[in-house]
Design a protein around this motif. Sequence first.
Motif, PDB file in Angstrom:
ATOM      1  N   ALA A 117       0.807  -1.220   0.000  1.00 30.94           N
ATOM      2  CA  ALA A 117       0.000   0.000   0.000  1.00 30.94           C
ATOM      3  C   ALA A 117       0.842   1.272   0.000  1.00 30.94           C
ATOM      4  N   LYS A 118       2.157   1.118   0.196  1.00 29.50           N
ATOM      5  CA  LYS A 118       3.050   2.272   0.373  1.00 29.50           C
ATOM      6  C   LYS A 118       2.557   3.160   1.516  1.00 29.50           C
ATOM      7  N   SER A 119       2.191   2.481   2.578  1.00 24.77           N
ATOM      8  CA  SER A 119       1.829   3.150   3.830  1.00 24.77           C
ATOM      9  C   SER A 119       3.009   2.952   4.768  1.00 24.77           C
ATOM     10  N   PHE A 120       3.809   3.980   4.960  1.00 23.30           N
ATOM     11  CA  PHE A 120       5.130   3.806   5.546  1.00 23.30           C
ATOM     12  C   PHE A 120       5.173   3.937   7.069  1.00 23.30           C
ATOM     13  N   THR A 121       4.024   4.173   7.684  1.00 22.37           N
ATOM     14  CA  THR A 121       3.938   4.151   9.142  1.00 22.37           C
ATOM     15  C   THR A 121       3.331   2.821   9.557  1.00 22.37           C
ATOM     16  N   ILE A 122       4.093   2.016  10.262  1.00 18.41           N
ATOM     17  CA  ILE A 122       3.651   0.673  10.639  1.00 18.41           C
ATOM     18  C   ILE A 122       2.802   0.766  11.905  1.00 18.41           C
ATOM     19  N   PRO A 123       1.597   0.203  11.899  1.00 16.06           N
ATOM     20  CA  PRO A 123       0.756   0.276  13.104  1.00 16.06           C
ATOM     21  C   PRO A 123       1.448  -0.347  14.315  1.00 16.06           C
ATOM     22  N   GLU A 124       1.232   0.259  15.458  1.00 15.63           N
ATOM     23  CA  GLU A 124       1.746  -0.299  16.707  1.00 15.63           C
ATOM     24  C   GLU A 124       0.883  -1.494  17.097  1.00 15.63           C
TER      25      GLU A 124
END
Length: 248
Positions: free
Chosen positions: A146-153
């Motif tokens: 997805a090119k979502s570069f913040t990884i969920p905690e």
Amino acid sequence: MNNAHIFALYHPNLHNYHEKDVLIIKDKQLRHRITNILRLKPQEPLILFDGTMVYNITIDEQTLAKKDYVFGAICDIQKPHPPSTPLFLMPTLLKKEAFEHVAYYAAQMGAYSLQPILTQKTQRAWNAEKDHERLFNIMIAACEQAKSFTIPELRQPLKLEAVPYVQSESVGLYFEDTRQSLFEIATTLKNQKPSSISLFFGPEGGITEQEECMLKEKGFISCSLTSTILRAQEAVAVGLGSIASLIR
């Protein structure tokens, strides 16, 4: 730079490999993915991210010449753009395969955190080390795609009664068959502009009356997703995706 058609790969602690204007990473698996799976050639672009920084690089020809090494000329370095309204995803801990889908959706759609919730209908145990590692890897794959570069905690499971109360400037939603539609909630969110949104999703068959009362006491608002019955993981996809699109 338009990143829409550029591959993105995760690698931890990228700052440790930053030398002047080059990334030099000794990692056999990463090199294999770049040269054998993606089949990138010298001068082709690639995005590397580690959850805190995003590196736009071009592949250096030394990557093909030196075994087990990745050489990348740095074109740009940025921090991931955090969402203006964090989404705290709080789904009931489902069976293994179903919850793997939930973890993927969490990362794919930009949730800030993934907090498994234990309800009266929870039917599985949580193996802290194995479950955390497996779900983290699934979220990494989703972030790459997805090119979502913040990884969920990824947080440890929490009993429903221990869920915090919704703060005054925040919104808490849970999804049940109710008269209040998602459209009405969308209007509320647009006008209120909350500082954060917590989304609770129940198990297959829904939560008990006692648990619903507990959520209401904690400040959660009920909302109806569709007129049809969804599987638990499908409800997460629809609900999280809808709310995420509303606040972006």
